[in-house]
Write an enzyme that holds these catalytic residues in place. Structure first.
Site, PDB file in Angstrom:
ATOM      1  N   LYS A  98       0.827  -1.213   0.000  1.00 26.49           N
ATOM      2  CA  LYS A  98       0.000   0.000   0.000  1.00 26.49           C
ATOM      3  C   LYS A  98       0.856   1.255   0.000  1.00 26.49           C
ATOM      4  CE  LYS A  98      -1.953  -0.893   3.986  1.00 26.49           C
ATOM      5  NZ  LYS A  98      -1.262  -2.129   4.392  1.00 26.49           N
ATOM      6  N   ARG A 140      -8.492   1.261   9.961  1.00 26.84           N
ATOM      7  CA  ARG A 140      -8.065  -0.103  10.255  1.00 26.84           C
ATOM      8  C   ARG A 140      -9.072  -0.832  11.126  1.00 26.84           C
ATOM      9  NH1 ARG A 140      -2.160   0.772   9.559  1.00 26.84           N
ATOM     10  NH2 ARG A 140      -0.993  -1.117   9.923  1.00 26.84           N
ATOM     11  N   ARG A 184      12.220  -5.697   3.183  1.00 23.83           N
ATOM     12  CA  ARG A 184      12.115  -4.249   3.407  1.00 23.83           C
ATOM     13  C   ARG A 184      13.086  -3.815   4.508  1.00 23.83           C
ATOM     14  NH1 ARG A 184       6.285  -1.684   4.337  1.00 23.83           N
ATOM     15  NH2 ARG A 184       6.276  -2.646   6.382  1.00 23.83           N
ATOM     16  N   ARG A 238      12.437  -0.205  10.908  1.00 18.43           N
ATOM     17  CA  ARG A 238      11.240  -0.229  11.751  1.00 18.43           C
ATOM     18  C   ARG A 238      11.320  -1.384  12.733  1.00 18.43           C
ATOM     19  NH1 ARG A 238       5.877   0.244   8.102  1.00 18.43           N
ATOM     20  NH2 ARG A 238       5.077  -0.765   9.953  1.00 18.43           N
ATOM     21  N   ARG A 266       0.892  -8.306  13.876  1.00 17.65           N
ATOM     22  CA  ARG A 266       0.305  -7.322  12.939  1.00 17.65           C
ATOM     23  C   ARG A 266      -0.698  -7.993  12.007  1.00 17.65           C
ATOM     24  NH1 ARG A 266       5.459  -4.831  10.309  1.00 17.65           N
ATOM     25  NH2 ARG A 266       3.991  -3.542   9.160  1.00 17.65           N
TER      26      ARG A 266
END
Ligand code: AMP
Length: 193
Positions: A13, A88, A127, A139, A150
């Site tokens: 996204k 969310r 990532r 992160r 998550r």
């Protein structure tokens, strides 16, 4: 153009939102980015959100709705925006409906990124590695353990939004497993932009 990008963590996204926002000259509004900035700046919101984010759970609806309510008023969002990672929960979606209604704004569409969940952990790890290779801070939640939480939060709290927006007749889907350029082309095609 006002759109929502919906999909599991690691679905792409953010990558697509950056590209499309630039192409369309509209704002890219990522609640994850805004919350990470708040954590880094140690604001009251950041101090509250940090532990929740580090373990992969969702920050309260009240906090994110407050952030978005302020953010959509800013000048760069007047032309339109892409909401990335928000809403969310159904409560956030209902809150957003109210915010938009109060401002006489309408959503143009909700794009759902369909992905093969078995491949998402690999994307997240990649990532993190690429970020580290650029010398940028990684992160804390981009690791396989936190990713499980998550993904569980996504299933329990965010996945019901597909039905929420399908019922409103605004849900569109793209195959998020295509190459990045192909996903961009698919998104532009279904949004007609
Ligand atoms: P993201 O960058 O979208 O993956 O978000 C990173 C983390 O920020 C999430 O795991 C949540 O802890 C928090 N977060 C971001 N957006 C929201 C939201 N709309 N509602 C609740 N928590 C959020």
């Amino acid at each position: 153009m006002r759109v929502i990008f919906l999909g599991a963590p690691g679905a792409g996204k953010g990558t697509q939102a950056v590209r499309l926002a630039e192409m369309l000259k509209i704002a890219h509004l990522s609640t994850g980015d805004m919350l990470r900035a708040a954590v880094a700046a140690q604001t009251p919101v950041g101090l509250k959100a940090k532990a929740v984010m580090d373990r992969g759970d969702l920050v309260s609806d009240e906090i994110v709705l407050g952030i978005i309510a302020d953010r959509i008023e800013e000048a760069d969002a007047k032309n339109g925006f892409i909401l990335d990672g928000f809403p969310r929960t159904v409560a956030q979606a209902e809150g957003l409906d109210t915010l938009l209604q109060q401002r006489g704004m309408k959503l143009d569409g909700v794009v759902e990124f369909d992905v093969d969940e078995a491949k998402l952990v690999g994307r997240i790890v990649k990532r993190a590695e690429e970020t580290a290779a650029r010398g940028e801070p990684v992160r804390k939640d981009d690791n396989p353990d936190v990713f499980k939480t998550r993904l569980a939060a996504y299933h329990a709290q965010t996945a019901p939004l597909s039905a929420y927006y399908a019922d409103k007749g605004v849900l569109k889907s793209v195959d998020g497993m295509q190459a990045i350029d192909e996903v961009t082309a698919s998104v532009r095609k279904i949004l007609g932009c």
